[in-house]
Design an enzyme around this catalytic site. Structure first.
Site, PDB file in Angstrom:
ATOM      1  N   GLY A 140      10.380  -0.643  -0.698  1.00 56.75           N
ATOM      2  CA  GLY A 140      11.572  -1.186  -0.040  1.00 56.75           C
ATOM      3  C   GLY A 140      11.278  -2.523  -0.528  1.00 56.75           C
ATOM      4  NE  ARG A 149       5.429  -2.481   2.259  1.00 61.23           N
ATOM      5  CZ  ARG A 149       6.193  -1.687   2.796  1.00 61.23           C
ATOM      6  NH1 ARG A 149       6.256  -0.228   2.340  1.00 61.23           N
ATOM      7  NH2 ARG A 149       6.869  -2.066   4.088  1.00 61.23           N
ATOM      8  NE  ARG A 193      22.882  -8.698  -6.563  1.00 60.71           N
ATOM      9  CZ  ARG A 193      24.060  -8.631  -5.632  1.00 60.71           C
ATOM     10  NH1 ARG A 193      23.764  -8.464  -4.388  1.00 60.71           N
ATOM     11  NH2 ARG A 193      25.037  -8.805  -6.136  1.00 60.71           N
ATOM     12  NE  ARG A 206      11.562   5.437   0.649  1.00 64.27           N
ATOM     13  CZ  ARG A 206      11.200   4.455   1.404  1.00 64.27           C
ATOM     14  NH1 ARG A 206      11.108   3.394   0.700  1.00 64.27           N
ATOM     15  NH2 ARG A 206      11.215   4.403   2.767  1.00 64.27           N
ATOM     16  CB  SER A 246       7.066   2.143   6.207  1.00 61.95           C
ATOM     17  OG  SER A 246       8.372   1.493   6.276  1.00 61.95           O
ATOM     18  CG  ASP A 262       8.559   2.988  13.400  1.00 57.08           C
ATOM     19  OD1 ASP A 262       8.527   2.439  12.301  1.00 57.08           O
ATOM     20  OD2 ASP A 262       9.297   3.861  13.576  1.00 57.08           O
ATOM     21  NE  ARG A 297       7.279  -2.439   8.965  1.00 56.75           N
ATOM     22  CZ  ARG A 297       7.485  -2.688  10.159  1.00 56.75           C
ATOM     23  NH1 ARG A 297       6.983  -2.175  10.943  1.00 56.75           N
ATOM     24  NH2 ARG A 297       8.550  -3.767  10.709  1.00 56.75           N
TER      25      ARG A 297
HETATM   26  N1  HPA Z   1      14.055   4.571  11.097  1.00 53.12           N
HETATM   27  C1  HPA Z   1      14.293   4.531   9.799  1.00 53.12           C
HETATM   28  N2  HPA Z   1      13.407   4.196   8.835  1.00 53.12           N
HETATM   29  C2  HPA Z   1      12.329   3.721   9.193  1.00 53.12           C
HETATM   30  C3  HPA Z   1      11.594   3.728  10.365  1.00 53.12           C
HETATM   31  C4  HPA Z   1      12.639   3.982  11.427  1.00 53.12           C
HETATM   32  O1  HPA Z   1      12.357   4.412  12.606  1.00 53.12           O
HETATM   33  N3  HPA Z   1      10.362   3.451  10.454  1.00 53.12           N
HETATM   34  C5  HPA Z   1      10.191   3.278   9.194  1.00 53.12           C
HETATM   35  N4  HPA Z   1      11.420   3.434   8.225  1.00 53.12           N
END
Ligand code: HPA
Length: 237
Positions: free
Chosen positions: A23, A27, A46, A90, A93, A208, A221
């Site tokens: 994303g 990264r 962009r 993709r 995270s 998370d 991350r």
């Molecule tokens: N929510 C949505 N997208 C995410 C999250 C989350 O808690 N953590 C990493 N990507």
């Protein structure tokens, strides 16, 4: 449409047939600088950085998708339709919906459930679950096994909302739809692969947990997701 496209400033030959999509543009830069050789930056429009290089002598590109389904929808469609890209993986995270998952666990998406209208609007399907390309998933599983890296293969939730008013709703989504983690892009990527007849998959690292409320920092991350990257980089051709 001809190239360059509105959002990508290079030519088809500048991008490999296989593209890894994190994303975050930084990264993408980190992956290119850390893992690839003979790297060339091929997009900066962009700030959505893209690079092409080699991994163990095989060609691969890495390009950021931005956050959310509209953003990955634009970049993946242009890559598939105008740049000769055959497969997009993709690498992102996710948040854990299940107490069985720990920070930094690796997840391979079997399919994605979403309340998003993306697939319907795109004209490919009005169902709410879209599969990753099964052959790509099988290949990723083989690579993970060869590298001795553990992973969980599961249904994921592609959400449009990061900050939900009703936090506990994740339990309902998990229990009713079987999603063990949440992210925000895969459903649109899978829809675009269907629309263009191309291939897509998604490998995630747990950043998370909605269950324990533990989280990694943004600096962690950016750099700590090496297991996921090792699996995905093996897809270079
Ligand atoms: N929510 C949505 N997208 C995410 C999250 C989350 O808690 N953590 C990493 N990507």
């Amino acid at each position: 449409m001809t190239t360059p496209t509105p959002h990508i400033e290079c030519q088809p030959g500048d991008i490999a047939a296989t593209v890894l999509m994190p994303g975050d543009p930084l990264r993408a830069k980190y992956i290119a600088e850390t893992f690839l050789e003979d790297v060339k930056q091929v997009n900066g429009v962009r700030g959505m950085l893209a690079y092409t290089g080699t991994y163990e002598g095989r060609l691969i590109s890495v390009m950021a998708s931005g956050m959310g389904m509209p953003s990955i929808g634009i970049y993946s469609f242009e890559l598939f339709s105008f740049y000769g890209v055959e497969r997009i993986i993709r690498v992102g995270s996710c948040g854990a919906y299940s107490g069985d998952l720990n920070l930094y666990d690796v997840v391979i998406a079997e399919d994605a459930w979403s309340e998003s209208s993306f697939a319907k609007t795109q004209g490919v399907s009005d169902v709410d679950v879209l599969s990753a390309t099964p052959d790509l998933v099988a290949e990723l599983e083989d690579k993970a096994a060869a590298l001795n890296i553990d992973y969980v293969k599961t249904r994921i939730h592609s959400s449009d909302v990061f900050y939900r008013q009703n936090f506990d709703e994740y339990q309902t989504i998990r229990d009713q739809h079987g999603c063990q983690v949440v992210e925000m892009e895969a459903f649109a990527l899978f829809a675009n692969a269907m629309a263009t007849g191309k291939q897509a998959a998604c490998v995630l690292t747990v950043s998370d947990s909605l269950v324990t409320q533990q989280a990694t920092t943004s600096a962690e991350r950016e750099s700590a997701f090496t297991s996921m990257m090792k699996i995905a980089l093996q897809m270079a051709e």
